[in-house]
Design a protein around this motif. Structure first.
Motif, PDB file in Angstrom:
ATOM      1  N   VAL A   1      37.899  40.236  48.387  1.00 34.00           N
ATOM      2  CA  VAL A   1      37.033  41.248  47.772  1.00 34.00           C
ATOM      3  C   VAL A   1      37.045  41.080  46.250  1.00 34.00           C
ATOM      4  O   VAL A   1      36.004  41.165  45.593  1.00 34.00           O
ATOM      5  N   GLU A   2      38.219  40.798  45.728  1.00 20.84           N
ATOM      6  CA  GLU A   2      38.334  40.613  44.275  1.00 20.84           C
ATOM      7  C   GLU A   2      37.499  39.435  43.805  1.00 20.84           C
ATOM      8  O   GLU A   2      36.787  39.511  42.796  1.00 20.84           O
ATOM      9  N   ILE A   3      37.572  38.350  44.566  1.00 26.23           N
ATOM     10  CA  ILE A   3      36.787  37.166  44.199  1.00 26.23           C
ATOM     11  C   ILE A   3      35.295  37.478  44.240  1.00 26.23           C
ATOM     12  O   ILE A   3      34.544  37.137  43.319  1.00 26.23           O
ATOM     13  N   MET A   4      34.884  38.162  45.299  1.00 28.01           N
ATOM     14  CA  MET A   4      33.475  38.531  45.394  1.00 28.01           C
ATOM     15  C   MET A   4      33.091  39.441  44.243  1.00 28.01           C
ATOM     16  O   MET A   4      31.968  39.373  43.730  1.00 28.01           O
ATOM     17  N   GLY A   5      34.019  40.263  43.806  1.00 25.69           N
ATOM     18  CA  GLY A   5      33.752  41.141  42.677  1.00 25.69           C
ATOM     19  C   GLY A   5      33.398  40.361  41.422  1.00 25.69           C
ATOM     20  O   GLY A   5      32.457  40.714  40.696  1.00 25.69           O
ATOM     21  N   VAL A   6      34.126  39.304  41.198  1.00 22.79           N
ATOM     22  CA  VAL A   6      33.840  38.465  40.029  1.00 22.79           C
ATOM     23  C   VAL A   6      32.456  37.849  40.142  1.00 22.79           C
ATOM     24  O   VAL A   6      31.684  37.823  39.170  1.00 22.79           O
ATOM     25  N   LEU A   7      32.133  37.377  41.346  1.00 21.19           N
ATOM     26  CA  LEU A   7      30.800  36.790  41.551  1.00 21.19           C
ATOM     27  C   LEU A   7      29.709  37.831  41.363  1.00 21.19           C
ATOM     28  O   LEU A   7      28.637  37.543  40.819  1.00 21.19           O
ATOM     29  N   LEU A   8      29.994  39.041  41.809  1.00 18.32           N
ATOM     30  CA  LEU A   8      29.007  40.112  41.657  1.00 18.32           C
ATOM     31  C   LEU A   8      28.787  40.446  40.185  1.00 18.32           C
ATOM     32  O   LEU A   8      27.648  40.630  39.743  1.00 18.32           O
TER      33      LEU A   8
ATOM     34  N   PRO B   1      29.141  48.301  41.539  1.00 13.84           N
ATOM     35  CA  PRO B   1      27.810  48.851  41.227  1.00 13.84           C
ATOM     36  C   PRO B   1      26.676  47.832  41.331  1.00 13.84           C
ATOM     37  O   PRO B   1      25.572  48.103  40.860  1.00 13.84           O
ATOM     38  N   ALA B   2      26.939  46.689  41.935  1.00 10.57           N
ATOM     39  CA  ALA B   2      25.899  45.657  42.000  1.00 10.57           C
ATOM     40  C   ALA B   2      24.692  46.135  42.791  1.00 10.57           C
ATOM     41  O   ALA B   2      24.839  46.738  43.848  1.00 10.57           O
TER      42      ALA B   2
END
Lengths: 216, 216
Positions: free
Chosen positions: B129-136, B167-168
């Motif tokens: 989830v954290e990694i996806m957060g960075v991508l988002l 918030p993406a």
DNA sequence: TGTACATCAGTGAACGCGCGTTCACTGATGTAC
DNA sequence: TGTACATCAGTGAACGCGCGTTCACTGATGTAC
């Protein structure tokens, strides 16, 4: 499943048992992964003694190699049949996904993590070329090839060993390649379970990637 | 490599040996794949007896789990560090590729063929989830989000468990997801050796996919 | 600073296991006359 | 159609191997007074 008819009963029996061994091998792979494949375990499941299998396969490696070959051939045949039935890239994408979902471990045996040191049999390379050929045919049929060549187009035009004598233009080379990598990207992550718990439907993502590639 | 300073010599020693065990484990995985990981073999390489390792890991599974966790954490840290240094999606793509090429088997341990039955530790989900957060974050910064929502956008907006409270907007969800699957598609096929012999340079294909996603 | 005790890293023997693979054999199936 | 022989599928015993893991132990390191 059926072999040539003009054969002796013994030959037919051999082919039949070989096939049965492979089926049990696939079951075992589906249950515990390819690295857990064991001749003894297969024999036990078939109600035979371990050494009996050596009548049919020289060793464990030959069995695995045969499975890899079969998987490759089956995928090529599937894709080929669809194409001859007039399928476009979109249908091929569907066929690929269905084939992968039918037996994820079979998909992984072909496209999954390689075991360092193990090399696939040489003839799989030719089958891979055949599969790419089908994708190239379909790409040519659907792509207008009017746009000016991209830098990648140029690079691929100069490095097209994998396309053999296929008459596909550079843009089709790029398109077929991209088709393959994008769909594999979604499929492999889905099959590996990386989308579970994320909430969305992988089929939707797959469909969108397909549409982007085919404009359907 | 270094742990907290306020610890007893014994604690420091323990941490050091644990680290050394893991390093040898990685070497073994790089040489023969994760399925060939063996505690006894590691011990032998370290000049210790097999049972000695049980002072450091409860069993083989715990070691593997720890390696998976470390790999995940390392990837997350890499991506995070780049993002905090102001990197955009293009830089993140480069970082991802570099990370994968640095140790293909480490990449496969995270994203490769899953062993049926084995489940990754629960905390990897959070790291994902954290990694996806960075991508988002990066997707939001680069996407204008002006275009009308696609059908996939709508679907993702309704199934965004994986994005947590991020918030993406829907278009960024789609963009980050596509970024991940497309790059993984190229990377995993490249690392698995499926491009060898095809002639072209995988880096070119990867770069083009990156450009398509970032417009750089 | 020196002694008594507790902690704990690492050893070596041992366990049971399943693996791949070989070998000499038995007995059924097919072939030749 | 019947007999003699060759083929070959499958068995059971045996091999050496490396695995994960347990256990009782030794000896070095650290702690308390």
């Amino acid at each position: 499943m059926a072999k040539a008819d003009a054969s002796t009963p013994r030959q037919r029996y051999r082919a039949q048992v070989r096939e049965e061994i492979k089926e049990h091998a696939w079951q075992q792979i589906a249950a515990a992964g390819a690295s857990a494949l064991s001749l003894n375990a297969i024999a036990k499941r078939m109600g035979m003694s371990g050494p009996a299998l050596y009548r049919y396969f020289a060793n464990r490696d030959e069995l695995i190699t045969e499975l890899v070959r079969d998987a490759y051939r089956d995928l090529a045949a599937t894709v080929h049949a669809r194409a001859e039935a007039g399928a476009g890239l979109g249908d091929l994408a569907d066929a690929l996904r269905q084939w992968a979902l039918d037996d994820p471990q079979r998909y992984f045996l072909v496209y999954g993590t390689p075991v360092p040191g193990y090399h696939a049999p040489e003839d799989t390379r030719q089958i891979a070329v055949e599969i790419m050929g089908v994708l190239l045919d379909a790409s040519m049929a659907e792509q207008p090839s009017a746009a000016p060549p991209t830098p990648l187009d140029t690079h691929l035009a100069e490095h097209r060993a994998w396309a053999g004598a296929h008459p596909a233009p550079p843009s089709a080379l790029r398109h077929a390649l991209t088709f393959w990598t994008r769909l594999h990207g979604v499929l492999s992550l889905e099959l590996a379970g990386h989308f579970t718990g994320m909430g969305f439907d992988p089929a939707e993502l797959y469909a969108t990637e397909t549409e982007t590639l085919t404009g359907r």
